[in-house]
Write a protein that holds these residues in place. Sequence first.
Motif, mmCIF file in Angstrom:
data_model
loop_
_atom_site.group_PDB
_atom_site.id
_atom_site.type_symbol
_atom_site.label_atom_id
_atom_site.label_comp_id
_atom_site.label_asym_id
_atom_site.label_seq_id
_atom_site.Cartn_x
_atom_site.Cartn_y
_atom_site.Cartn_z
ATOM 1 N N PHE A 102 82.804 86.164 23.615
ATOM 2 C CA PHE A 102 83.495 85.201 22.761
ATOM 3 C C PHE A 102 82.801 83.845 22.721
ATOM 4 N N TYR A 103 82.049 83.528 23.751
ATOM 5 C CA TYR A 103 81.459 82.200 23.912
ATOM 6 C C TYR A 103 80.676 81.793 22.668
ATOM 7 N N HIS A 104 80.835 80.548 22.258
ATOM 8 C CA HIS A 104 80.196 80.082 21.036
ATOM 9 C C HIS A 104 79.940 78.577 21.082
ATOM 10 N N GLU A 105 79.133 78.151 20.168
ATOM 11 C CA GLU A 105 78.772 76.744 20.051
ATOM 12 C C GLU A 105 79.732 76.031 19.099
ATOM 13 N N ARG A 106 80.012 74.773 19.392
ATOM 14 C CA ARG A 106 80.770 73.945 18.446
ATOM 15 C C ARG A 106 79.839 73.603 17.290
ATOM 16 N N LYS A 107 80.383 73.566 16.102
ATOM 17 C CA LYS A 107 79.564 73.269 14.920
ATOM 18 C C LYS A 107 80.160 72.115 14.137
ATOM 19 N N ASP A 108 79.289 71.266 13.627
ATOM 20 C CA ASP A 108 79.682 70.251 12.648
ATOM 21 C C ASP A 108 79.413 70.880 11.284
ATOM 22 N N VAL A 147 80.092 69.892 8.319
ATOM 23 C CA VAL A 147 79.622 68.980 7.270
ATOM 24 C C VAL A 147 78.105 68.828 7.342
ATOM 25 N N ARG A 148 77.590 68.592 8.532
ATOM 26 C CA ARG A 148 76.143 68.406 8.696
ATOM 27 C C ARG A 148 75.406 69.708 8.989
ATOM 28 N N ASN A 149 76.156 70.792 9.255
ATOM 29 C CA ASN A 149 75.586 72.091 9.581
ATOM 30 C C ASN A 149 74.656 72.011 10.796
ATOM 31 N N VAL A 150 75.184 71.386 11.874
ATOM 32 C CA VAL A 150 74.420 71.285 13.120
ATOM 33 C C VAL A 150 75.279 71.735 14.292
ATOM 34 N N GLY A 151 74.609 72.230 15.313
ATOM 35 C CA GLY A 151 75.305 72.612 16.531
ATOM 36 C C GLY A 151 75.583 71.395 17.395
ATOM 37 N N LEU A 152 76.722 71.425 18.086
ATOM 38 C CA LEU A 152 77.135 70.300 18.936
ATOM 39 C C LEU A 152 77.205 70.693 20.414
ATOM 40 N N GLY A 153 76.599 71.804 20.761
ATOM 41 C CA GLY A 153 76.652 72.249 22.146
ATOM 42 C C GLY A 153 77.806 73.214 22.365
ATOM 43 N N PRO A 154 77.976 73.656 23.591
ATOM 44 C CA PRO A 154 78.994 74.664 23.897
ATOM 45 C C PRO A 154 80.406 74.191 23.574
ATOM 46 N N ASP A 155 81.213 75.099 23.051
ATOM 47 C CA ASP A 155 82.626 74.816 22.817
ATOM 48 C C ASP A 155 83.345 75.002 24.147
#
Length: 134
Positions: A106-112, A114-122
């Motif tokens: 299930f583990y996933h990255e947080r995403k922005d 609007v900018r379509n960029v990863g924000l690191g681990p959720d």
Amino acid sequence: MGWPGNTSPRLHESVGQVLAFHVNWLRKNGYQDAILYLPHDGVNANNITGKRYEDHLREAGFKVEPPVPNQGKGAAMMRVEALRRLGPQLWFNEQTTEAGRDALGFYHERKDEVRNVGLGPDHDWSSHARIVWA
């Protein structure tokens, strides 16, 4: 944490339990001789006693390795990517690792979005289990 007799990791986690609960679980499940590896917040003080969790566990007779310090921005995702590269070489004990495997899946990255960029681990229910592996 190694299972008695081999080195296959086993995940143990819970929410809202006192430290004695975990110490008793470790002993009950044959981990009295285990080497414990705590996350970076293992250096935090217990709200009631003021002692660090790693010190409590040492006083309970466990060998505790110093917690790995927080390694800064980007480090968590670098560990995730390293684990993904190792994935095909890993073996999991089906009977004792179901919760950990579910969390890894299930583990996933947080995403922005609007900018379509990863924000690191959720940081959600799956993140603590993931930390065990990477």
